[in-house]
Design an enzyme around this catalytic site. Structure first.
Site, short mmCIF file in Angstrom:
data_model
loop_
_atom_site.label_atom_id
_atom_site.label_comp_id
_atom_site.label_asym_id
_atom_site.label_seq_id
_atom_site.Cartn_x
_atom_site.Cartn_y
_atom_site.Cartn_z
CD GLN A 55 14.63 -79.91 -27.42
OE1 GLN A 55 15.46 -80.81 -27.44
NE2 GLN A 55 13.85 -79.71 -26.38
CG ASP B 184 14.47 -72.99 -20.57
OD1 ASP B 184 15.53 -73.39 -21.09
OD2 ASP B 184 13.37 -73.04 -21.13
CE LYS C 27 15.66 -78.78 -23.47
NZ LYS C 27 14.58 -79.45 -22.68
#
Ligand code: MRU
Length: 360
Positions: A210, A251, A262
């Site tokens: 990402q 998250d 992550k």
């Protein structure tokens, strides 16, 4: 839909990234599996297609998957609006279940589904077409509120970023991970908009890349200087005094301030503490899960072995080698210098401060 590759001189003049959009009764998602090579939109017409897009990482990033899930419910309601009420209602229940099973860690997904469930419950015996219209309105509202939260967060967080700062980020917590502006990258964008000269260092973020594929592309489009490193280089740069601050998204944040983000975030937070570098987390209130006492209770998604054995169809590890692929980790609250939300900056987050924030 696709765009030709851009020269860097054109990039900073491009309009903002549209991560998700509602077009002609369908949800269109920028296909994040194809970036940065191709800018293509992936259309979803049902809850099942939306859940698949979330599971397969067409759309990713905690707030973005919350918005997508909300639209998934709206799509399903619109698709079934002419069926009899009992079948409509059981079809909607199935849509909620399918979307809730798409990814486990980002709480924004469940938060958005609860908002949509609230509309269904408040509607009582409404006719299916009326409820379908209300569900679509709510999905639009969730999306607009996310952009507003990110802009507010950006405004609060920008004050923490010094002129000339070299800011390290991990994964993608940008416009692509949200409905727009971004959380961690939103703070950076707002600091730049306030006239600060900020440069960004991002690591690749194995295994899904990402950082390399999405953050490097997104910041490049905005003309914000960005330097890419591999995941094992940040400690070296910190030890040489080349990083002034770390900023990441989240998250799920537990009631005591522990942060799931992550995989690799925990390692970076430990390194930042070792080197006396501030470690900031930028996340909206929709990322806080007050029902979980601590980060130990946060479900951590494990994805397929092929993501670790290789990438993009190329496998470099021996076929069949045993693999672990937990895609998130938990950073204890004690390593977080400050939590930035749309309500302001909370230094040294803890259980008491988070409870007070949620009561505001
Ligand atoms: O697996 P992903 O790409 O969905 O994980 C995304 C992250 O970990 C982001 O850092 C997080 O969702 C914050 S996004 C504003």
């Amino acid at each position: 839909m696709s765009e030709a590759p851009h020269s860097s001189s054109l990039i900073s003049r491009l309009p903002g990234v549209e991560t998700l959009r509602w077009r002609e009764g369908r949800l269109e998602l920028i296909d994040q599996r194809r970036l940065p090579g191709r800018v293509e939109y992936f259309a979803c017409a049902s809850a099942e297609e939306t859940a698949r897009a979330i599971r397969d990482m067409v759309v990713r990033g905690a707030p973005a998957i919350g918005c997508a899930a909300a639209y998934g419910i709206a799509l399903e309601a619109a698709r079934m609006k002419d069926v009899a009420p009992p079948a409509f209602s059981s079809g909607l229940d199935r849509a909620f279940e399918t979307l809730a099973a798409s990814r486990p860690t980002a709480v924004n997904l469940f938060w958005a589904l609860e908002r949509m469930r609230g509309i269904v419950e408040a509607a009582g015996q409404s006719r299916p077409p009326d409820l379908a219209a209300r569900l679509l309105d709510e999905a639009h509202r969730i999306t607009a509120e996310d952009v507003a939260a990110n802009r507010a967060m950006g405004g609060h967080g920008a004050a923490l970023i010094a002129d000339g700062a070299r800011v390290f980020t991990h994964c993608n917590a940008g416009a692509l991970a949200t409905a727009g502006h971004g959380t961690a990258l939103g703070v950076i964008r707002s600091a730049v908009a306030a006239g600060k000269r900020v440069s960004v260092i991002v690591d690749e973020t194995r295994p899904f890349l990402q950082g390399a594929r999405l953050t490097a592309w997104e910041l490049g489009r905005d003309g914000i200087p960005v330097t890419l490193i591999t995941d094992n280089m940040s400690g070296h740069l910190m030890s040489r005094g080349e990083i002034d601050a770390v900023i990441v998204g989240a998250d799920r944040i537990a009631a005591n301030g522990d942060v799931a983000n992550k995989i690799g975030t925990y390692m970076i937070a430990v390194l930042a503490r070792r080197h006396g570098i501030p470690f900031y987390v930028a996340a909206p209130l929709s990322s806080i899960d007050a029902r979980l006492a601590s980060g130990d209770a946060i479900p951590i998604e494990e994805r397929g072995a092929s993501e670790v054995r290789g990438h993009g169809g190329l496998e470099w590890a021996p076929a069949g080698v045993a693999v672990r692929n937990p895609v998130f980790d938990v950073t204890p609250a004690e390593l977080v210098t400050a939590l930035i939300t749309e309500k302001g900056v909370m230094r040294e987050p803890d259980r008491g401060k988070i409870a007070a924030l949620l009561k505001q």
